[in-house]
Design an enzyme around this catalytic site. Sequence first.
Site, PDB file in Angstrom:
ATOM      1  N   SER A  36       0.817  -1.222   0.000  1.00  0.00           N
ATOM      2  CA  SER A  36       0.000   0.000   0.000  1.00  0.00           C
ATOM      3  C   SER A  36       0.844   1.262   0.000  1.00  0.00           C
ATOM      4  CB  SER A  36      -0.955   0.011   1.204  1.00  0.00           C
ATOM      5  OG  SER A  36      -1.868  -1.047   1.113  1.00  0.00           O
ATOM      6  N   CYS A  37       2.055   1.173  -0.543  1.00  0.00           N
ATOM      7  CA  CYS A  37       2.911   2.360  -0.542  1.00  0.00           C
ATOM      8  C   CYS A  37       2.780   3.148  -1.822  1.00  0.00           C
ATOM      9  CB  CYS A  37       4.377   1.948  -0.345  1.00  0.00           C
ATOM     10  SG  CYS A  37       5.081   1.046  -1.734  1.00  0.00           S
ATOM     11  N   GLY A  38       2.101   2.579  -2.825  1.00  0.00           N
ATOM     12  CA  GLY A  38       1.977   3.293  -4.085  1.00  0.00           C
ATOM     13  C   GLY A  38       3.297   3.367  -4.814  1.00  0.00           C
TER      14      GLY A  38
END
Length: 291
Positions: A122-124
């Site tokens: 979910s860090c992109g």
Amino acid sequence: MGRVTERRRTIRVRDGAVSVRPDTLVSEEPMEIRLNGRPLAITMRTPGDDFALAAGFLVSEGVLGAAEDIRSIVYCAGAEPNPSLEAPGGGANTYNVVDVQLAPGVPVPDITLERNVYTTSSCGLCGKASLDAVRTATRFPIGGASSLAPPLRVEPALLARLPGRLREAQRVFDRTGGLHAAALFSEDGDMLDIREDVGRHNAVDKLVGRALREGMLPLSRMILLVSGRASFELAQKAVMAGIPVLAAVSAPSSLAVDLALETGLTLVGFLRGPDMNVYAGEERIALPSWV
């Protein structure tokens, strides 16, 4: 299927007095998103609206652009054996694994290890390459005049009313104090939908996924309001859904501002009553002249 809230024993200390009582907490469980049967990502989320969450995530990844792109969305078996919960695939159906089957003819992205790692965490994406990727990948550009409709203009007074309406609608937050919220508003300030989740990005995905499945994309005259900060990831999701205005009650990140400037997104931060900071796209906010 998991519940939105759960009860846990807690020891309360209030003004020196100690008591033991149950407390209501928000549920948090992992959800694996599979695409045509192949693992794509894992996100920690509050159970509920899982199909919308998966669909909205795939909109932000550029895989989906319309409800017709989906053949089916189903829960499928996990890895845990449990004869009493036997499901297709050989494991227990924990309702924490969702498989999205694309309609015939919809391109299937290359699911590489690198892609799976960054979506799982979910860090992109980070840096200039990600700005270029979002600008070129979105199906619903918001920076140009591609519509015959008059340009969207939002009064500051209308924006000022939205956080209070968002807070009033956060029913699970009232019971737990542990959820982020995201809401879609019309240009007239009507709340169209609100979702809550332990992850602010999940709340936005649930909004976008519901809109996709109802045939509402692009959300070209909508305002997206989030209860926390405006990260790059949230700006990315707004752009990919064609949302022209993203407002947050807290601060944006520098990369979120960069993305807004690159794509034409109107980005508002620190929206608290009549006070706000406009970081990009000020042409959509009916500001009094400061000259």
